[in-house]
Design an enzyme around this catalytic site. Structure first.
Site, PDB file in Angstrom:
ATOM      1  N   GLU A  34       0.833  -1.209   0.000  1.00  0.00           N
ATOM      2  CA  GLU A  34       0.000   0.000   0.000  1.00  0.00           C
ATOM      3  C   GLU A  34       0.869   1.261   0.000  1.00  0.00           C
ATOM      4  O   GLU A  34       0.766   2.105  -0.882  1.00  0.00           O
ATOM      5  CB  GLU A  34      -0.905  -0.027   1.235  1.00  0.00           C
ATOM      6  CG  GLU A  34      -1.778   1.197   1.384  1.00  0.00           C
ATOM      7  CD  GLU A  34      -2.463   1.254   2.737  1.00  0.00           C
ATOM      8  OE1 GLU A  34      -3.527   1.881   2.816  1.00  0.00           O
ATOM      9  OE2 GLU A  34      -1.927   0.672   3.711  1.00  0.00           O
ATOM     10  N   HIS A  35       1.691   1.412   1.028  1.00  0.00           N
ATOM     11  CA  HIS A  35       2.587   2.564   1.165  1.00  0.00           C
ATOM     12  C   HIS A  35       4.030   2.133   0.934  1.00  0.00           C
ATOM     13  O   HIS A  35       4.445   1.065   1.396  1.00  0.00           O
ATOM     14  CB  HIS A  35       2.521   3.151   2.581  1.00  0.00           C
ATOM     15  CG  HIS A  35       1.299   3.940   2.886  1.00  0.00           C
ATOM     16  ND1 HIS A  35       1.130   5.247   2.491  1.00  0.00           N
ATOM     17  CD2 HIS A  35       0.181   3.604   3.575  1.00  0.00           C
ATOM     18  CE1 HIS A  35      -0.039   5.694   2.927  1.00  0.00           C
ATOM     19  NE2 HIS A  35      -0.633   4.709   3.582  1.00  0.00           N
TER      20      HIS A  35
END
Length: 412
Positions: free
Chosen positions: A305-306
């Site tokens: 995600e990040h």
């Protein structure tokens, strides 16, 4: 699907073991049956079921499901002036960034046809906002408004006194949205099928706990969803020249989310040890690699995600699979004010999805129109040939009859 929360923390892994550990999934299956019963009940009994489940799960007896404008204004008036100003700035940042992403309609002439595409916003969108997470409303509702969505329906769990977050009320007023004090799977079901109080929507977006995500999964055959979001993931690639305290804080920030998982990658063992000492027993894993290129390889394999690239600014061009990348900048900037949405793909779905954007709230409608039969004749004949070759004779006949008949297109 959800990543396992049974990680040993801290845990150093080889590159191969890291890839395997990150992919070890936790199924939604054990939640689906319980959630399915709730969804079916709300679909059948509507508001009555919504009220019953809110009392059961939130210990709140609802006398009024919708938060009317007067109540929204009263709640919004309680927001701290500095917080209101920060919300306004975040709103402006997200709005400006996403306006630049809006695609344009186009039309062209090709072989006797006028062909083109027009982008049309979704009519009604439902936004699930976890209790007090007003930043999520900014990261979803503002983008929907930029895209031109006609109506926004917001559901958020009520507090014990039946109220909602003043900050959520403040943002909702800016968005001119309808707000309902309902959370959990019952909120997802209500938006998917509609009740006497809550209108049916065309698409549901927003994060939530495992039960909410299971509900989104179950209603996805009836209504659009953004994806199955959560828990938070962060992969940090750090050059040993970067202040280890800053790197550690970047990881600690994302680990404030429930069940969040972080991965720390570098190529200097002493540097890694310094960061590990600062992180203590938080929920992360770490690995040593040979150099910067190995970091990017792992990022692309994990598709998290990040991603934060500390001191590795030149590697952004090599990242292919990630929800959002922070380059020598805290990932928390994206969570609040940088401009891109913090609603991001998890569970390695960044291999085929990106951050929530205007593209989640608009749809392309393509169209064609013949300038004349004569000008379109050659292309039409090729179409008929292909149809016959596939065995669809009436497809071919519909083209040739139109092409060669002397009858006008319109009935006199």
């Amino acid at each position: 699907m959800y990543l396992s929360t049974l990680w040993v923390s801290p845990l150093r892994l080889s590159r191969e073991s890291l890839l395997g550990e990150f992919r070890r999934m936790r199924s939604l299956d054990k939640y689906v049956d319980a959630v399915r019963a709730i969804i079916n009940d709300v679909r059948t009994r509507g508001d009555e079921a919504v009220i019953a489940y809110t009392e059961r799960f939130d210990s709140v007896t609802l006398t009024k499901i919708e938060v009317d404008v007067d109540e929204l204004r009263e709640l919004a008036s309680r927001v701290n002036k500095d917080v209101a100003q920060a919300i306004d700035e975040a709103y402006k940042s997200v709005e400006g960034f996403n306006r630049k992403l809006m695609p344009s309609d186009f039309e062209e002439e090709y072989c006797g046809l006028i062909r083109g595409v027009k982008w049309v916003p979704i009519d009604r969108v439902g936004i699930y906002v976890p209790r007090d997470y007003f930043s999520t409303l900014i990261m979803t509702g503002v983008i929907a408004r930029v895209a031109g969505v006609g109506e926004l329906v917001i559901t958020t769990p009520p507090n014990k006194d039946g109220s909602i977050s003043p900050e959520i009320a403040y943002v909702s007023l800016k968005l001119n949205a309808r707000v309902f004090r309902v959370g959990g799977p019952q909120a997802i079901a209500a938006m998917a099928f509609g009740t006497a109080s809550i209108p049916r929507v065309d698409k549901i977006v927003g994060p939530g706990n495992t039960y909410v995500q299971a509900a989104k999964y179950l209603v996805s055959q009836y209504v659009g969803i953004d994806g199955i979001e959560g828990p938070t993931e962060l992969v940090v690639c750090a050059d040993p020249a970067i202040d280890p305290g800053i790197v550690a804080l970047d990881i600690m920030a994302q680990l404030e989310h429930n069940s969040a998982i972080a991965v720390l990658i570098t190529w200097d063992e002493r540097y890694l040890g310094i960061i590990e000492a600062r992180l203590g027993n938080l929920n992360y894993v770490s690995t040593l690699v040979n150099g910067p290129r190995d970091c990017v390889y792992i990022v692309n394999e994990l598709a998290p995600e990040h991603v934060t690239l500390w001191g590795l600014d030149n590697l952004i061009s090599d990242v292919r699979n990630a929800g959002a990348v922070s380059v020598s900048t805290p990932s928390a900037m994206i969570d609040y004010v940088a401009g891109p949405s913090h609603v991001l793909p998890t569970e390695s779905s960044a291999r085929w999805r990106g951050a929530l954007s205007v593209y989640d709230f608009i749809k392309p409608i393509t169209y064609v129109k013949a300038l004349s039969k004569d000008l379109a004749a050659e292309l039409a004949k090729h179409g008929a040939t292909l149809a016959i070759h596939e065995g669809f004779n009436n497809h071919a006949k519909s083209i040739t009859e139109w092409l060669f008949t002397d009858k006008p297109n319109k009935v006199a």
